[in-house]
Design an enzyme around this catalytic site. Structure first.
Site, PDB file in Angstrom:
ATOM      1  N   ASP A  54      23.427  -6.293  45.614  1.00 23.46           N
ATOM      2  CA  ASP A  54      23.208  -7.662  45.119  1.00 23.46           C
ATOM      3  C   ASP A  54      21.899  -7.751  44.349  1.00 23.46           C
ATOM      4  OD1 ASP A  54      23.974 -10.311  44.735  1.00 23.46           O
ATOM      5  OD2 ASP A  54      22.960 -11.011  46.543  1.00 23.46           O
TER       6      ASP A  54
ATOM      7  N   LEU B 236      10.919 -22.356  51.831  1.00 22.92           N
ATOM      8  CA  LEU B 236      10.803 -21.466  50.673  1.00 22.92           C
ATOM      9  C   LEU B 236      12.134 -21.202  49.983  1.00 22.92           C
ATOM     10  CD1 LEU B 236       8.326 -18.730  51.979  1.00 22.92           C
ATOM     11  CD2 LEU B 236       7.836 -20.647  50.432  1.00 22.92           C
ATOM     12  N   GLY B 237      13.238 -21.281  50.707  1.00 20.26           N
ATOM     13  CA  GLY B 237      14.506 -20.958  50.063  1.00 20.26           C
ATOM     14  C   GLY B 237      15.682 -21.066  51.010  1.00 20.26           C
TER      15      GLY B 237
ATOM     16  N   SER C 198      21.553 -18.093  55.232  1.00 20.71           N
ATOM     17  CA  SER C 198      20.226 -18.219  55.848  1.00 20.71           C
ATOM     18  C   SER C 198      19.390 -19.275  55.137  1.00 20.71           C
ATOM     19  CB  SER C 198      19.490 -16.877  55.788  1.00 20.71           C
ATOM     20  OG  SER C 198      19.252 -16.509  54.432  1.00 20.71           O
ATOM     21  N   THR C 199      18.337 -19.675  55.824  1.00 20.47           N
ATOM     22  CA  THR C 199      17.267 -20.456  55.208  1.00 20.47           C
ATOM     23  C   THR C 199      15.961 -19.686  55.405  1.00 20.47           C
ATOM     24  OG1 THR C 199      16.943 -21.734  57.249  1.00 20.47           O
ATOM     25  CG2 THR C 199      18.401 -22.676  55.573  1.00 20.47           C
ATOM     26  N   VAL C 200      14.983 -19.912  54.502  1.00 14.86           N
ATOM     27  CA  VAL C 200      13.731 -19.162  54.537  1.00 14.86           C
ATOM     28  C   VAL C 200      12.565 -20.142  54.528  1.00 14.86           C
ATOM     29  CG1 VAL C 200      12.335 -17.374  53.434  1.00 14.86           C
ATOM     30  CG2 VAL C 200      14.841 -17.277  53.254  1.00 14.86           C
TER      31      VAL C 200
ATOM     32  N   LYS D 294      12.914 -15.826  57.839  1.00 16.96           N
ATOM     33  CA  LYS D 294      14.312 -15.962  57.444  1.00 16.96           C
ATOM     34  C   LYS D 294      15.158 -16.170  58.684  1.00 16.96           C
ATOM     35  CE  LYS D 294      17.953 -13.594  54.788  1.00 16.96           C
ATOM     36  NZ  LYS D 294      18.263 -12.426  53.907  1.00 16.96           N
TER      37      LYS D 294
ATOM     38  N   GLY E  74      20.191 -19.672  51.267  1.00 20.83           N
ATOM     39  CA  GLY E  74      21.341 -18.966  50.723  1.00 20.83           C
ATOM     40  C   GLY E  74      22.567 -19.365  51.504  1.00 20.83           C
TER      41      GLY E  74
END
Length: 416
Positions: free
Chosen positions: A190, A61-62, A67-69, A84, A64
């Site tokens: 943020d 899903l994503g 992290s990865t999701v 996450k 950063g």
């Protein structure tokens, strides 16, 4: 004027930051997260992996910096979740953060709170640790959400979101921030479009349908193929009768009286007190929100910055100059609080590297008298001054003059 010419003119005045349309998150991506797959870094995840004995990974899903999701199926509760997975060095290494503690505090407060804003902060469902080849990873489990606001804005030709939807989202964001600030003692630090997600109606059925209709995105050029980010199909804001949002990602959040870092926020959304190194608190989130609401309504980034080609000024200089052009000079009493003031300003409060400013005003910028910016077609002439007053409550250079989330929730614009 054509859209391409308009965006060219916007980029010349406000910088190129997010003026270009966002490419679909389901299109081919060459580069995704940084290559931190090393000891202390990301955990290698493959589709079908099972974590904590009950979470089966289905899609990516994503990602950063930390992290990865992943979309996963929870076999214990028979539901889809967002998983996450933090880098191994986020806890027990040089990059200790507050995310676990902040999320636990929010979850604890939410259990006994009746504050409406708790419904607009993504709830922590579970947390656990997973040990892999690169170390010990803290993992969080959340509800699966839909599009973020940048993705939605890219669906509209001019980048402007429907005004009534923005009003609804603004109120929900203020509720969420008021809950975080007053009841949890947390500053998000943020707040940006990608950290504001739309809730999915009938999430499990929507996700099941998506999984049955859309094959996994994979980078087949790598051996073995690796999963690529996907976005669960979400209706346009204009097609959602009552949109609901969730504030996500507390990876760089701070306690009100214990800061994780003194350099916070994306540059274009960074509050003046952070820029000059002055003390900061919850008003930094209010400043970011003011910038975001202008962006949602007008379709451009209000305070982006761009360095000069010849090196005369930096992107930070340019951003501060834009703030001064629209909101006026930084008050001397405010500048005296900053540890970085002398780096940017002279003794008279003028910028060192951009001494000549072209003065405009928030009113002129938002009501269309400063071209090429146009008043939104769905905003009446009578609404313009009410909207500007609402924005001015958030975009005050001195944080002591900004209104709180609780005060802003009583503003007339939210009740139109």
């Amino acid at each position: 004027m054509s859209l391409s010419k308009l965006r060219f003119r916007l980029s010349n005045i406000f910088g190129a930051s997010r003026l270009a349309p966002l490419k679909s998150a389901n299109s081919r991506q060459i580069i995704e997260e940084p290559n931190f797959y090393e000891p202390g870094g990301f955990h290698h995840v493959s589709l079908g992996d099972r974590l904590s004995g009950k979470y089966t990974v289905l899609r990516k899903l994503g990602y950063g910096q930390y992290s990865t999701v992943w979309l996963a199926k929870d076999s214990q509760h028979q539901r889809y979740v967002a998983l996450k997975i933090l880098r191994a060095d986020c806890y027990g290494g040089p990059r200790d953060i507050f995310e676990k503690e902040v999320l636990s505090k929010i979850a604890l407060v939410s259990k006994s709170s009746t504050h409406e804003g708790r419904r607009h902060v993504s709830p922590l469902l579970d947390q656990f640790r997973h040990t892999g080849p690169n170390g010990n990873h803290v993992c969080f489990v959340f509800d699966v959400q839909g599009h973020h606001m940048d993705f939605q804005a890219a669906k509209y030709e001019d980048g402007k979101l429907p005004l009534q939807s923005v009003r609804t989202i603004a109120r929900q964001l203020l509720l969420g921030l008021d809950f975080l600030h007053r009841e949890c003692g947390v500053i998000h630090t943020d707040l940006k479009p990608t950290n504001i997600l739309l809730e999915l109606d009938n999430a499990d059925s929507v996700i099941s349908r998506y999984l049955s209709e859309v094959p996994p995105r994979m980078d087949s050029e790598r051996d073995p193929p690796v999963p690529l980010r996907e976005v669960i199909t979400t209706p346009l804001l204009s097609e959602i009768k009552e949109p609901r949002i969730q504030i996500i990602d507390f990876g760089v959040a701070s306690w009100r009286h214990h800061h994780l870092s003194e350099l916070i926020q994306s540059p274009a959304l960074r509050a003046p007190e952070v820029t000059i190194g002055a003390p900061w608190d919850t008003p930094v989130d209010i400043w970011s929100l003011g910038c975001l609401i202008v962006e949602f309504v007008q379709g451009f980034v209000l305070f982006s910055g761009k360095a000069s080609k010849n090196g005369t000024w930096t992107a930070e200089d340019d951003r501060v100059a834009r703030i001064m052009e629209i909101l006026g000079p930084f008050p001397s009493s405010f500048l005296h609080r900053g540890t970085r003031t002398a780096e940017l300003f002279d003794e008279k409060g003028n910028l060192h590297r951009i001494p000549d400013l072209k003065r405009t005003s928030l009113e002129r910028l938002l009501n269309g008298t400063t071209k090429p910016f146009l008043k939104p077609v769905d905003m009446s002439d009578a609404e313009v001054p009410v909207f500007i007053d609402f924005i001015r409550g958030m975009l005050q250079i001195d944080p002591q003059l900004r209104k709180s989330a609780a005060d802003l929730l009583e503003h007339k614009w939210l009740k139109l």
